[in-house]
Write an enzyme that holds these catalytic residues in place. Structure first.
Site: not given
Ligand code: ATR
Length: 290
Positions: A22, A67, A71, A92, A107, A132, A134, A227, A250
């Site tokens: 940034s 960040t 957030k 953000n 974002d 699914a 953040g 992303l 991204g």
């Molecule tokens: P961010 O803020 O980057 O979205 P987050 O909220 O921790 O970070 O979300 C990470 C995402 O990556 C989630 O969708 C997570 O799946 P789960 O909800 O099942 O945890 C996904 N993710 C992380 N590691 C993964 C893996 N090894 N295989 C599949 N999905 C993964």
């Protein structure tokens, strides 16, 4: 740029902040546009966000970016919040107002501008969204609001996808997001999809990883947007390309979320020409290190 008695400060709060790009975005823009501002990273320890925002206010900081992992937490420290940021549940960007800071989420608008600049259309599209968390949650909101026809939200943990889908569908008052278990990707109907990769899988140093490696899945994708921007080309992007689709990382989302924050702080509009200059500077960080 000369720092003097009239220099205004903006910055980033997070934990960690050491790898942020940034400052490149904002200090480059300040130089290009002749604004007397500087942008600095501020490492804020957990439990100190409220103190940080209060301190920033007392010091008269013009604006802050927020960040990971603050957030959502920062919402409790605001004077006012933009309705979209409230819906998304993540802020953000803080903009200084009379009584304190107003929170925004740039974002999502940043992703939208990035997609628009690549001529990627959302309205009327059949979409696949991986993740699914953040980030994916905010993407689902954006795409539902921008008129996506249908979004299959695939996640390793089904209840998280179900929760997000219910919330977004309720927010837009329409059944747009359909939650699915990641491993059931084979049951996505045949079609031509815009896919967004919103999980953290594939991020450096785990560059060989991707949530789905079956080519049959990638055959359904006309455009894939990851992303992630480090590495420059993720496995997801590589598979999309190998199966005939267009693929994007991204970095433009990062660029435009910063540009929108800069516009809010300085009450200006950044030209596409300047956006491109900043983009080239950011890109050099990835393409030159090989
Ligand atoms: P961010 O803020 O980057 O979205 P987050 O909220 O921790 O970070 O979300 C990470 C995402 O990556 C989630 O969708 C997570 O799946 P789960 O909800 O099942 O945890 C996904 N993710 C992380 N590691 C993964 C893996 N090894 N295989 C599949 N999905 C993964």
């Amino acid at each position: 740029m000369e720092i003097n008695g009239r220099t205004r400060t903006c910055g980033l709060i997070g934990h960690p902040v050491e790898h942020t790009l940034s400052p490149v975005i904002h200090n480059t823009l300040a130089g290009l546009m002749g604004h007397n501002i500087v942008y600095l990273p501020f490492h804020v320890e957990s439990g100190r966000v409220q103190d940080a925002v209060k301190g920033a206010d007392a010091l008269g900081l013009l604006g802050l970016n927020v960040t990971v992992p603050y957030k959502s937490e920062v919402i409790g420290c605001l004077e006012e919040i933009d309705p979209l940021a409230r819906k998304i549940g993540a802020v953000n960007t803080l903009v200084r107002t009379e009584g304190g800071y107003k929170g925004y989420n740039t974002d999502m608008e940043g992703l939208y501008r990035a997609m628009t600049s690549e001529k990627i259309k959302i309205a009327g599209e059949q979409m696949i969204l991986l993740g699914a968390g953040g980030a994916a949650r905010a993407v689902a909101y954006l795409c539902a609001l921008k008129g996506a026809e249908r979004i299959y939200m695939l996640n390793r943990t089904l209840d998280k996808a179900q929760e997000v889908a219910a919330e977004v569908n309720h927010g837009v008052d329409k059944e747009v997001v359909f939650p699915m278990l990641l491993s059931e990707y084979g049951s996505i109907p045949n079609g031509d999809y815009l896919a967004i990769q919103g999980t953290s899988v594939g991020l450096a140093p785990h560059v060989e990883e991707t949530v789905i490696s079956d080519r049959a899945f990638y055959e359904k994708i006309h455009t894939g947007f990851d992303l992630i921007y480090n590495p420059w080309e993720t496995k997801f992007m590589q598979y999309v390309r190998e199966c005939g689709g267009r693929a994007y990382n991204g970095l433009k989302m990062l660029l435009y979320q910063g540009i929108i924050a800069y516009e809010l702080w300085n009450k200006v509009s950044v030209s596409e020409e300047n956006a491109q200059i900043v983009y080239e500077r950011l890109k050099a960080y990835f393409t030159q290190k090989g």
